[in-house]
Structures are given as C-alpha cells and as structure tokens.
Design a protein around this motif. Structure first.
Motif, PDB file in Angstrom:
ATOM      1  N   MET A  99       0.845  -1.167   0.000  1.00  0.00           N
ATOM      2  CA  MET A  99       0.000   0.000   0.000  1.00  0.00           C
ATOM      3  C   MET A  99       0.894   1.234   0.000  1.00  0.00           C
ATOM      4  SD  MET A  99      -2.996  -1.493   0.620  1.00  0.00           S
ATOM      5  CE  MET A  99      -3.314  -3.180   1.034  1.00  0.00           C
ATOM      6  N   LYS A 100       0.712   2.081  -0.948  1.00  0.00           N
ATOM      7  CA  LYS A 100       1.503   3.303  -1.011  1.00  0.00           C
ATOM      8  C   LYS A 100       0.602   4.460  -0.602  1.00  0.00           C
ATOM      9  CE  LYS A 100       4.549   6.036  -3.800  1.00  0.00           C
ATOM     10  NZ  LYS A 100       5.355   6.123  -4.977  1.00  0.00           N
ATOM     11  N   LEU A 101       1.048   5.190   0.404  1.00  0.00           N
ATOM     12  CA  LEU A 101       0.301   6.344   0.886  1.00  0.00           C
ATOM     13  C   LEU A 101       1.070   7.614   0.549  1.00  0.00           C
ATOM     14  CD1 LEU A 101      -0.606   4.971   4.426  1.00  0.00           C
ATOM     15  CD2 LEU A 101      -2.048   5.011   2.401  1.00  0.00           C
ATOM     16  N   SER A 102       0.339   8.701   0.389  1.00  0.00           N
ATOM     17  CA  SER A 102       0.999   9.972   0.106  1.00  0.00           C
ATOM     18  C   SER A 102       1.701  10.488   1.361  1.00  0.00           C
ATOM     19  CB  SER A 102      -0.033  11.002  -0.376  1.00  0.00           C
ATOM     20  OG  SER A 102      -0.850  11.401   0.708  1.00  0.00           O
ATOM     21  N   GLY A 103       2.653  11.376   1.160  1.00  0.00           N
ATOM     22  CA  GLY A 103       3.341  12.000   2.284  1.00  0.00           C
ATOM     23  C   GLY A 103       2.396  12.809   3.150  1.00  0.00           C
ATOM     24  N   GLY A 104       1.302  13.256   2.564  1.00  0.00           N
ATOM     25  CA  GLY A 104       0.315  14.026   3.318  1.00  0.00           C
ATOM     26  C   GLY A 104      -0.297  13.242   4.464  1.00  0.00           C
ATOM     27  N   VAL A 105      -0.365  11.924   4.326  1.00  0.00           N
ATOM     28  CA  VAL A 105      -0.911  11.093   5.403  1.00  0.00           C
ATOM     29  C   VAL A 105      -0.022  11.209   6.640  1.00  0.00           C
ATOM     30  CG1 VAL A 105      -1.363   8.709   6.131  1.00  0.00           C
ATOM     31  CG2 VAL A 105      -2.142   9.491   3.891  1.00  0.00           C
ATOM     32  N   GLU A 106       1.274  11.105   6.443  1.00  0.00           N
ATOM     33  CA  GLU A 106       2.197  11.221   7.572  1.00  0.00           C
ATOM     34  C   GLU A 106       2.059  12.598   8.231  1.00  0.00           C
ATOM     35  OE1 GLU A 106       6.958  10.893   8.648  1.00  0.00           O
ATOM     36  OE2 GLU A 106       6.343  11.005   6.548  1.00  0.00           O
ATOM     37  N   TRP A 107       2.018  13.638   7.413  1.00  0.00           N
ATOM     38  CA  TRP A 107       1.903  14.993   7.942  1.00  0.00           C
ATOM     39  C   TRP A 107       0.612  15.153   8.733  1.00  0.00           C
ATOM     40  CZ3 TRP A 107       3.771  19.177   3.971  1.00  0.00           C
ATOM     41  CH2 TRP A 107       5.023  18.828   3.479  1.00  0.00           C
ATOM     42  N   ALA A 108      -0.476  14.680   8.169  1.00  0.00           N
ATOM     43  CA  ALA A 108      -1.781  14.808   8.818  1.00  0.00           C
ATOM     44  C   ALA A 108      -1.824  14.039  10.133  1.00  0.00           C
ATOM     45  CB  ALA A 108      -2.877  14.325   7.877  1.00  0.00           C
ATOM     46  N   LEU A 109      -1.242  12.848  10.152  1.00  0.00           N
ATOM     47  CA  LEU A 109      -1.223  12.069  11.395  1.00  0.00           C
ATOM     48  C   LEU A 109      -0.419  12.782  12.474  1.00  0.00           C
ATOM     49  CD1 LEU A 109      -0.869   8.486   9.923  1.00  0.00           C
ATOM     50  CD2 LEU A 109      -2.767   9.327  11.341  1.00  0.00           C
ATOM     51  N   HIS A 110       0.741  13.308  12.108  1.00  0.00           N
ATOM     52  CA  HIS A 110       1.550  14.036  13.092  1.00  0.00           C
ATOM     53  C   HIS A 110       0.795  15.264  13.616  1.00  0.00           C
ATOM     54  CE1 HIS A 110       5.404  11.983  13.433  1.00  0.00           C
ATOM     55  NE2 HIS A 110       5.264  11.658  12.150  1.00  0.00           N
ATOM     56  N   CYS A 111       0.122  15.961  12.736  1.00  0.00           N
ATOM     57  CA  CYS A 111      -0.649  17.129  13.176  1.00  0.00           C
ATOM     58  C   CYS A 111      -1.779  16.720  14.119  1.00  0.00           C
ATOM     59  CB  CYS A 111      -1.219  17.891  11.980  1.00  0.00           C
ATOM     60  SG  CYS A 111       0.037  18.811  11.077  1.00  0.00           S
ATOM     61  N   CYS A 112      -2.484  15.660  13.794  1.00  0.00           N
ATOM     62  CA  CYS A 112      -3.571  15.196  14.659  1.00  0.00           C
ATOM     63  C   CYS A 112      -3.045  14.791  16.032  1.00  0.00           C
ATOM     64  CB  CYS A 112      -4.327  14.043  14.006  1.00  0.00           C
ATOM     65  SG  CYS A 112      -5.405  14.559  12.655  1.00  0.00           S
ATOM     66  N   VAL A 113      -1.871  14.167  16.059  1.00  0.00           N
ATOM     67  CA  VAL A 113      -1.275  13.788  17.345  1.00  0.00           C
ATOM     68  C   VAL A 113      -0.968  15.040  18.164  1.00  0.00           C
ATOM     69  CG1 VAL A 113       0.747  12.753  18.443  1.00  0.00           C
ATOM     70  CG2 VAL A 113      -0.417  11.547  16.584  1.00  0.00           C
ATOM     71  N   VAL A 114      -0.383  16.054  17.551  1.00  0.00           N
ATOM     72  CA  VAL A 114      -0.103  17.303  18.274  1.00  0.00           C
ATOM     73  C   VAL A 114      -1.407  17.923  18.767  1.00  0.00           C
ATOM     74  CG1 VAL A 114       0.707  19.688  18.010  1.00  0.00           C
ATOM     75  CG2 VAL A 114       2.099  17.790  17.161  1.00  0.00           C
ATOM     76  N   LEU A 115      -2.398  17.989  17.885  1.00  0.00           N
ATOM     77  CA  LEU A 115      -3.680  18.586  18.272  1.00  0.00           C
ATOM     78  C   LEU A 115      -4.344  17.806  19.403  1.00  0.00           C
ATOM     79  CD1 LEU A 115      -5.101  19.536  14.758  1.00  0.00           C
ATOM     80  CD2 LEU A 115      -3.975  21.030  16.433  1.00  0.00           C
ATOM     81  N   SER A 116      -4.101  16.505  19.440  1.00  0.00           N
ATOM     82  CA  SER A 116      -4.720  15.671  20.483  1.00  0.00           C
ATOM     83  C   SER A 116      -4.189  16.018  21.867  1.00  0.00           C
ATOM     84  CB  SER A 116      -4.483  14.186  20.197  1.00  0.00           C
ATOM     85  OG  SER A 116      -3.163  13.784  20.531  1.00  0.00           O
ATOM     86  N   ARG A 117      -3.002  16.583  21.931  1.00  0.00           N
ATOM     87  CA  ARG A 117      -2.372  16.894  23.221  1.00  0.00           C
ATOM     88  C   ARG A 117      -2.305  18.394  23.486  1.00  0.00           C
ATOM     89  NH1 ARG A 117      -0.040  12.175  25.395  1.00  0.00           N
ATOM     90  NH2 ARG A 117      -0.111  13.469  27.257  1.00  0.00           N
ATOM     91  N   ALA A 118      -2.721  19.202  22.515  1.00  0.00           N
ATOM     92  CA  ALA A 118      -2.665  20.655  22.674  1.00  0.00           C
ATOM     93  C   ALA A 118      -3.871  21.127  23.496  1.00  0.00           C
ATOM     94  CB  ALA A 118      -2.656  21.339  21.314  1.00  0.00           C
ATOM     95  N   SER A 119      -3.650  22.122  24.328  1.00  0.00           N
ATOM     96  CA  SER A 119      -4.722  22.640  25.180  1.00  0.00           C
ATOM     97  C   SER A 119      -5.529  23.745  24.497  1.00  0.00           C
ATOM     98  CB  SER A 119      -4.138  23.148  26.495  1.00  0.00           C
ATOM     99  OG  SER A 119      -3.173  24.143  26.246  1.00  0.00           O
ATOM    100  N   ALA A 120      -5.086  24.190  23.330  1.00  0.00           N
ATOM    101  CA  ALA A 120      -5.768  25.248  22.582  1.00  0.00           C
ATOM    102  C   ALA A 120      -5.531  24.995  21.097  1.00  0.00           C
ATOM    103  CB  ALA A 120      -5.211  26.609  22.990  1.00  0.00           C
TER     104      ALA A 120
END
Length: 151
Positions: free
Chosen positions: A1-22
C-alpha cells in the motif's frame, strides 16, 4: 500500500492537536514538523472536510480536533487525505490475451483478487484499530507545552 506523504503529515498534526490545550495555527504546525505551510494547509483542509478538525477563527485561532482523540482512527485520517478507494483494482486480466478464460468461468474472484482483498481488509482493520489517542500517548506533554509556548 503506497500512501501519500500528506498522510504522515496529517497524522503528526492530529497527534499534536490531540495533546494541545488550545487550537494550533497551521503555520505553527508546519514549523513544528519542518514542512511546507501551503502543502500542510491543503491537508488540514482535507481533515476539516472529513470532519476530523475544525478551524478556530480569531487572535487565538488555529486548528483543533472535532472529537476526542480516542474517537479518531488512523484509518479516518488516511481516508481523509488519500480517499477510501481500494489499493488494488482487479481488471479481470484473466479474461484477456492468449490465456483468456470465458466469462462464465470468472463468476467468482480469482486467487489474486481474493488475496489482495484480504490484505486490504487486514490493513484497514489494523488502521481502524489504532487511534490518535494511541499515537499521542508517546508524546511528552511538557515538551509540547514548551514548544507551543505554554510551559
């Protein structure tokens, strides 16, 4: 399965947002990961269209998750960025060329189509079984607060 680089970026952003207080501005998310602001903005918009993040307006604007991190799976993010189409598409090659079989002998998927479909199901099941909360558990909240200027 080949995924775009955007998937990695989006996952990292979601992880940060999951722990951000604002909400976190898209430009700051891009800086945190050393990626293109415009390319990341495109992926954040895809996450917003999928209902995974929302944009907060105003002085303290930015992006925030729309629901609890435990309710967002890795598969949700993959599908928001790369779509939900299967990786393998059977074209019934067994009905073409010198080895062609007649249509009546092709009423059920061949072994190749079956194994590829099972791989797809397993892959999706695995991604659906991992949440942003699972991924975020390894992120140091104190470090994130320092980096975001809140600690």
């Amino acid at each position: 399965m080949k995924l775009s680089g955007g998937v990695e970026w989006a996952l990292h952003c979601c992880v940060v947002l999951s722990r951000a207080s604002a909400p976190v501005p898209s430009a700051r998310l891009a800086e945190l990961h050393g990626v293109s602001k415009t390319y990341l903005a495109k992926h954040l918009q895809a996450l917003a269209r999928a209902g995974l993040v929302r944009a907060a307006e105003g002085r303290d604007g930015g992006y925030a998750l729309t629901r609890e991190p435990a309710a967002i799976t890795v598969l949700d993010v993959v599908e928001a960025i790369d779509g939900d189409q299967p990786a393998f598409r059977c074209t019934e090659i067994r009905q073409q060329g010198e080895l062609a079989l007649p249509p009546e002998e092709c009423r059920v998927p061949c072994g190749i189509a079956r194994v590829m479909a099972e791989a797809e199901r397993s892959w999706r099941r695995s991604l659906a079984g991992t949440t942003i909360a699972d991924l975020g558990a390894s992120l140091d909240p104190a470090r994130l607060d320092r980096v975001l200027g809140r600690g």
